[in-house]
Structure formats: structure tokens, C-alpha cells
Design a protein around this motif. Structure first.
Motif, PDB file in Angstrom:
ATOM      1  N   PRO A 240     -50.847   8.337  13.517  1.00 42.35           N
ATOM      2  CA  PRO A 240     -51.076   7.005  12.756  1.00 42.35           C
ATOM      3  C   PRO A 240     -51.773   5.894  13.246  1.00 42.35           C
ATOM      4  CG  PRO A 240     -48.587   7.591  13.245  1.00 42.35           C
ATOM      5  CD  PRO A 240     -49.410   8.763  13.527  1.00 42.35           C
ATOM      6  N   HIS A 241     -51.465   5.788  14.633  1.00 45.24           N
ATOM      7  CA  HIS A 241     -51.909   4.599  15.296  1.00 45.24           C
ATOM      8  C   HIS A 241     -53.075   4.714  15.935  1.00 45.24           C
ATOM      9  CE1 HIS A 241     -48.156   2.567  14.191  1.00 45.24           C
ATOM     10  NE2 HIS A 241     -47.404   3.731  14.655  1.00 45.24           N
ATOM     11  N   LEU A 242     -53.801   5.918  15.797  1.00 45.59           N
ATOM     12  CA  LEU A 242     -55.064   6.271  16.629  1.00 45.59           C
ATOM     13  C   LEU A 242     -55.825   5.075  16.471  1.00 45.59           C
ATOM     14  CD1 LEU A 242     -56.589   8.196  18.287  1.00 45.59           C
ATOM     15  CD2 LEU A 242     -57.236   9.348  16.049  1.00 45.59           C
ATOM     16  N   GLU A 243     -56.349   4.638  15.390  1.00 48.22           N
ATOM     17  CA  GLU A 243     -57.523   3.612  15.432  1.00 48.22           C
ATOM     18  C   GLU A 243     -57.056   2.113  16.318  1.00 48.22           C
ATOM     19  OE1 GLU A 243     -60.555   4.256  14.368  1.00 48.22           O
ATOM     20  OE2 GLU A 243     -59.733   6.294  14.122  1.00 48.22           O
ATOM     21  N   ALA A 244     -55.778   1.800  15.861  1.00 46.79           N
ATOM     22  CA  ALA A 244     -55.329   0.703  16.512  1.00 46.79           C
ATOM     23  C   ALA A 244     -55.250   1.053  18.278  1.00 46.79           C
ATOM     24  CB  ALA A 244     -53.913   0.387  16.102  1.00 46.79           C
ATOM     25  N   ILE A 245     -55.100   2.152  18.685  1.00 51.83           N
ATOM     26  CA  ILE A 245     -55.182   2.425  20.150  1.00 51.83           C
ATOM     27  C   ILE A 245     -56.730   2.297  20.637  1.00 51.83           C
ATOM     28  CG2 ILE A 245     -54.972   4.067  21.858  1.00 51.83           C
ATOM     29  CD1 ILE A 245     -52.482   2.673  20.940  1.00 51.83           C
ATOM     30  N   LYS A 246     -57.634   2.956  19.710  1.00 52.33           N
ATOM     31  CA  LYS A 246     -58.897   2.832  20.192  1.00 52.33           C
ATOM     32  C   LYS A 246     -59.556   1.530  20.301  1.00 52.33           C
ATOM     33  CE  LYS A 246     -60.447   7.132  17.935  1.00 52.33           C
ATOM     34  NZ  LYS A 246     -61.305   7.917  17.009  1.00 52.33           N
ATOM     35  N   THR A 247     -59.039   0.650  19.157  1.00 50.88           N
ATOM     36  CA  THR A 247     -59.450  -0.643  19.459  1.00 50.88           C
ATOM     37  C   THR A 247     -58.782  -1.554  20.710  1.00 50.88           C
ATOM     38  OG1 THR A 247     -59.553  -0.967  16.910  1.00 50.88           O
ATOM     39  CG2 THR A 247     -59.179  -2.952  18.106  1.00 50.88           C
ATOM     40  N   ARG A 248     -57.460  -1.162  20.751  1.00 46.87           N
ATOM     41  CA  ARG A 248     -56.964  -1.776  21.914  1.00 46.87           C
ATOM     42  C   ARG A 248     -57.574  -1.332  23.371  1.00 46.87           C
ATOM     43  NH1 ARG A 248     -55.501  -4.503  25.445  1.00 46.87           N
ATOM     44  NH2 ARG A 248     -53.212  -5.112  26.153  1.00 46.87           N
ATOM     45  N   ALA A 249     -58.206  -0.122  23.377  1.00 49.62           N
ATOM     46  CA  ALA A 249     -58.841   0.484  24.486  1.00 49.62           C
ATOM     47  C   ALA A 249     -59.925  -0.181  25.070  1.00 49.62           C
ATOM     48  CB  ALA A 249     -59.060   1.609  24.460  1.00 49.62           C
ATOM     49  N   GLN A 250     -60.535  -0.921  23.931  1.00 47.27           N
ATOM     50  CA  GLN A 250     -61.782  -1.694  23.983  1.00 47.27           C
ATOM     51  C   GLN A 250     -61.673  -3.071  24.948  1.00 47.27           C
ATOM     52  OE1 GLN A 250     -63.624  -1.920  20.370  1.00 47.27           O
ATOM     53  NE2 GLN A 250     -63.994  -0.118  20.033  1.00 47.27           N
ATOM     54  N   SER A 251     -60.384  -3.500  24.878  1.00 44.98           N
ATOM     55  CA  SER A 251     -60.144  -4.861  25.279  1.00 44.98           C
ATOM     56  C   SER A 251     -59.435  -4.493  26.593  1.00 44.98           C
ATOM     57  CB  SER A 251     -59.433  -5.600  24.362  1.00 44.98           C
ATOM     58  OG  SER A 251     -57.984  -4.992  23.988  1.00 44.98           O
ATOM     59  N   MET A 252     -59.132  -3.394  27.184  1.00 48.08           N
ATOM     60  CA  MET A 252     -58.498  -3.371  28.426  1.00 48.08           C
ATOM     61  C   MET A 252     -59.197  -3.642  29.420  1.00 48.08           C
ATOM     62  SD  MET A 252     -55.474  -2.038  27.850  1.00 48.08           S
ATOM     63  CE  MET A 252     -54.715  -1.206  29.031  1.00 48.08           C
ATOM     64  N   PRO A 253     -58.629  -4.208  30.708  1.00 47.10           N
ATOM     65  CA  PRO A 253     -59.305  -4.830  31.637  1.00 47.10           C
ATOM     66  C   PRO A 253     -59.973  -3.726  32.621  1.00 47.10           C
ATOM     67  CG  PRO A 253     -56.712  -5.284  32.306  1.00 47.10           C
ATOM     68  CD  PRO A 253     -57.080  -4.420  30.694  1.00 47.10           C
ATOM     69  N   PHE A 254     -59.550  -2.519  32.114  1.00 53.57           N
ATOM     70  CA  PHE A 254     -60.192  -1.584  33.217  1.00 53.57           C
ATOM     71  C   PHE A 254     -60.484  -0.441  32.082  1.00 53.57           C
ATOM     72  CE2 PHE A 254     -55.589  -1.320  33.244  1.00 53.57           C
ATOM     73  CZ  PHE A 254     -55.353  -0.598  32.288  1.00 53.57           C
ATOM     74  N   ALA A 255     -61.528   0.431  32.528  1.00 55.30           N
ATOM     75  CA  ALA A 255     -62.057   1.628  31.842  1.00 55.30           C
ATOM     76  C   ALA A 255     -61.016   2.413  31.185  1.00 55.30           C
ATOM     77  CB  ALA A 255     -62.902   2.631  32.807  1.00 55.30           C
ATOM     78  N   THR A 256     -60.957   2.568  29.988  1.00 52.04           N
ATOM     79  CA  THR A 256     -59.902   3.133  29.048  1.00 52.04           C
ATOM     80  C   THR A 256     -60.547   4.225  28.108  1.00 52.04           C
ATOM     81  OG1 THR A 256     -58.446   1.231  29.594  1.00 52.04           O
ATOM     82  CG2 THR A 256     -57.797   3.298  27.708  1.00 52.04           C
ATOM     83  N   ASP A 257     -60.390   5.314  28.310  1.00 50.98           N
ATOM     84  CA  ASP A 257     -60.907   6.374  27.398  1.00 50.98           C
ATOM     85  C   ASP A 257     -59.722   6.668  26.306  1.00 50.98           C
ATOM     86  OD1 ASP A 257     -63.445   6.549  28.725  1.00 50.98           O
ATOM     87  OD2 ASP A 257     -62.447   7.787  30.134  1.00 50.98           O
TER      88      ASP A 257
END
Length: 377
Positions: A240-257
């Protein structure tokens, strides 16, 4: 005339509340049984997040149990397994008994925390039953009992299963897909030269209904990591939180897939230096490949396995994501795992627990015992 192939039926469910682990475990065992000449059918309730299309895609028969009326979507209290059914135990047994009477399997495999000896007696009269259990907290009417958890003893089921029941106990019986055994040698060889973890993975189950992944990302983002560090977040498409995690990944201070519905988890884990994961069935996948793990618990039924892994030195226990203070404990454990000797020590201890061959051993035992019972009729 050649004898009819053995017919094995599974009773298991997946949902947003239950998660996908029980169905995935049964699918893995079903594949091994089919490879040995059996055919398999599944009985699953129509709950939000069910996996019946996935089961059918793998070529198994699927019998849908009717959707509960106004139930099945709400969260339940941890340990309230009866609510997982969405209907009463008696109603489930009546519905399943009718289906089993029509398809006439040689054996029923039950992997469901809400079902017990009362259900097995009512739904499966005259049919051999194998129970897959992780709790050792309820009786079963079965001739085979599987509990793959570390720290479990056969005596834990004294009084819970018939005296003559075969008890398959411990992680040597872990139900893993064959690709984990295939990837084992390469994964273990790679770890001999590892130093600082540069590739971390967070697998917290396909559903992660409480967004534990998001909380972990927030904690990891506060730490300084070496250049070239990357994080792989593994989730299911129904999370249920997949889209929120995808958005959060873009702002992480290191490469996040963010990797969705990973089809080759063994290859991904083999290239992972450190995992931050739950103490569910995926723990045995990581052990097979020697992946050092910082283990968290998301439910009460994971606590004993997590403690046993830590005691064995096969993982470092962080704590429960529902308790205060786990963020600080996670930071401490990450620092400990940055030591090359600790990393390799945990990897070695984990690899000794699981060789990846448990599925084949369990499937062969099932075939022999079921064929023996068919011949005795």
C-alpha cells in the motif's frame, strides 16, 4: 496402466493483513512436488490481496472460497489469527470439505495460522494432512508436521500432534526455491573478500502494510555512507505504501533503487553485502546465501526466530519496529557490521544453518509417505 499421479491440495491464504509468505512457501513446495510427478490444487479465500492469479499462472488448480461479507480488509491485532479467515472456522471447514470431497486429493497441506485440529478433522475426514506451523501453539490432526524455525524442538509439539506423527523440525527443512541452492556457492565465495558493506538491501515482505520500509529509509538517510554506496528496497506491487517509497527513494542522499516483484531474489541477495530484514521465511533465504543480516521483528510470531538467529550468531538483532529506540539500535548494529571480521563471522554462522536443499527433502518425504498411505487404503 500407470498409477494416477498423487494429488496434493493446499489450504493457504494471502491478503493485505496476512501477507504473501504462506502462499509463496506453499507454491515453492508445490513446484517441487510437481517435479516429482504430483499434481497440486489450492484452496484460497477471496481476500483483498489474494494471490490466486499467481497460483493459476504456475499451472495449479485453484478453488476460490467465497469472499467474506464486510470482512477481510481491516487490520487485526497481532496474534488475532482467527480473524485472518474472514469467516468462522466452522464455515471455512464446511466450504473446504465440499471442495475436497469433489476433487479427492491424496493429501491436504495446511499452512494457515487460523486453522487447527478442529478444522483438519472437519474439513479433511479420511484425508492425510500435513500441517506447516511456525507457532507450536495449537493442536493438529496430521501425520506430518513441518516447523522450519531455528530453536524449535520436536518436543515442542508433544500433545499438539498425534504421537506417531512425523515431525520435520528446524531450518534444515526450510522451504526455499531451487535457485537459492544454485546461487549458494557463488554467494559464499564472494563474501570471502568483502570489507565495508557497499550494497545494502531492505526486504520487509511483499505487503509491508505499516510502512516499516519508510521508517528504515528515514533512519538510513541520517547516516554518512561511503562514496559508491547503494541501497536496494524490495517490495511487492500490492504494497500500500509503494508509491510513497518510490518518492522517498528519489530524495535519499545515496543511490536507492526500489525493486518491485523481484523474480530472481537469489541473484539479488547473492550480490548484497548486508540485509536489513524481518525474521520471517525470507530469513532462511539469506542464511542459505550467507548474507549478513540486521534482523528486525514486525510481529510477535517473529520474536523467537529473531532471538534464535542472534544467539546463533547468524544475524544481529536490532529489535521490534513497534518499540521505541530501534532507530538507535539500528545505527549501532550498522557500525558493528562495518567491521570485516563481524561481517564474515555472521555470514559463516548463517550459511551453516541452511543448505538450500530442504524443499527437495520435504517434497520427497511427502511423496513417499503419501504413496504409502494410498497403498494402505
Amino acid at each position: 496402466m500407470a498409477p494416477k499421479p498423487l494429488h496434493i491440495a493446499f489450504r493457504c491464504d494471502a491478503s493485505a493483513v496476512i501477507g504473501s509468505g504462506h502462499v509463496m512457501r506453499c507454491l515453492t513446495l508445490a513446484r517441487a512436488l510437481v517435479d516429482l510427478g504430483a499434481r497440486c490444487s489450492f484452496l484460497c479465500r477471496d481476500l483483498p490481496g489474494h494471490m490466486m492469479a499467481r497460483i493459476a499462472d504456475e499451472g495449479h488448480g485453484v478453488h476460490a472460497l467465497v469472499a467474506p461479507q464486510g470482512q477481510g480488509e481491516a487490520h487485526t491485532a497481532d496474534g488475532d489469527y482467527a480473524a485472518w479467515l474472514g469467516v468462522s472456522l466452522a464455515a471455512d471447514a464446511v466450504e473446504c470439505r465440499a471442495i475436497l470431497g469433489a476433487i479427492m486429493p491424496d493429501r491436504v497441506i495446511v499452512d494457515h495460522y487460523a486453522l487447527n485440529a478442529d478444522w483438519e478433522q472437519a474439513a479433511c475426514p479420511g484425508i492425510a494432512v500435513m500441517a506447516i506451523d511456525d507457532l507450536a501453539a495449537r493442536p493438529h490432526r496430521c501425520d506430518i508436521l513441518l516447523d522450519q524455525n531455528l530453536g524449535r524442538r520436536a518436543s515442542d509439539y508433544d500433545g499438539l500432534v498425534p504421537e506417531g506423527a512425523l515431525r520435520l523440525i528446524g531450518p534444515s527443512n526450510a522451504i526455499l526455491r531451487p535457485e537459492f541452492a544454485a546461487a549458494r556457492a557463488g554467494s559464499l565465495a564472494r563474501r570471502a573478500g568483502l570489507a565495508t558493506p557497499m550494497h545494502v538491501m531492505t526486504p520487509l515482505g511483499g505487503i509491508d502494510r505499516d510502512n516499516s520500509t519508510g521508517a528504515i529509509l528515514d533512519t538510513l538517510a541520517t547516516r554518512v555512507w561511503p562514496d559508491g554506496f547503494r541501497l536496494s528496497v524490495v517490495m511487492g506491487s500490492a504494497a500500500p505504501h509503494l508509491e510513497a517509497i518510490k518518492t522517498r527513494a528519489q530524495s535519499m542522499p545515496f543511490a536507492t533503487d526500489v525493486l518491485v516483484d523481484v523474480s530472481d531474489m537469489a541473484s539479488l541477495l547473492a550480490q548484497t553485502d548486508l540485509a536489513i530484514g524481518a525474521a520471517g521465511g525470507s530469513a532462511w533465504e539469506r542464511c542459505c546465501l550467507g548474507v549478513p543480516t540486521l534482523v528486525l521483528t514486525l510481529a510477535d510470531n517473529q520474536r523467537s526466530a529473531a532471538r534464535a538467529l542472534h544467539k546463533q550468531g547468524a544475524a544481529l538483532l536490532v529489535g521490534d519496529l513497534r518499540d521505541d529506540g530501534w532507530q538507535g539500535a539500528l545505527a549501532t548494529r550498522i557500525s558493528e557490521m562495518s567491521d570485516v571480521l563481524m561481517l564474515q563471522r555472521v555470514s559463516s554462522a548463517a550459511a551453516k544453518l541452511v543448505d538450500g536443499l530442504g524443499t527437495q527433502c520435504v517434497a520427497q518425504t511427502l511423496m513417499v509417505e503419501t504413496q504409502r498411505m494410498r497403498g494402505a487404503v
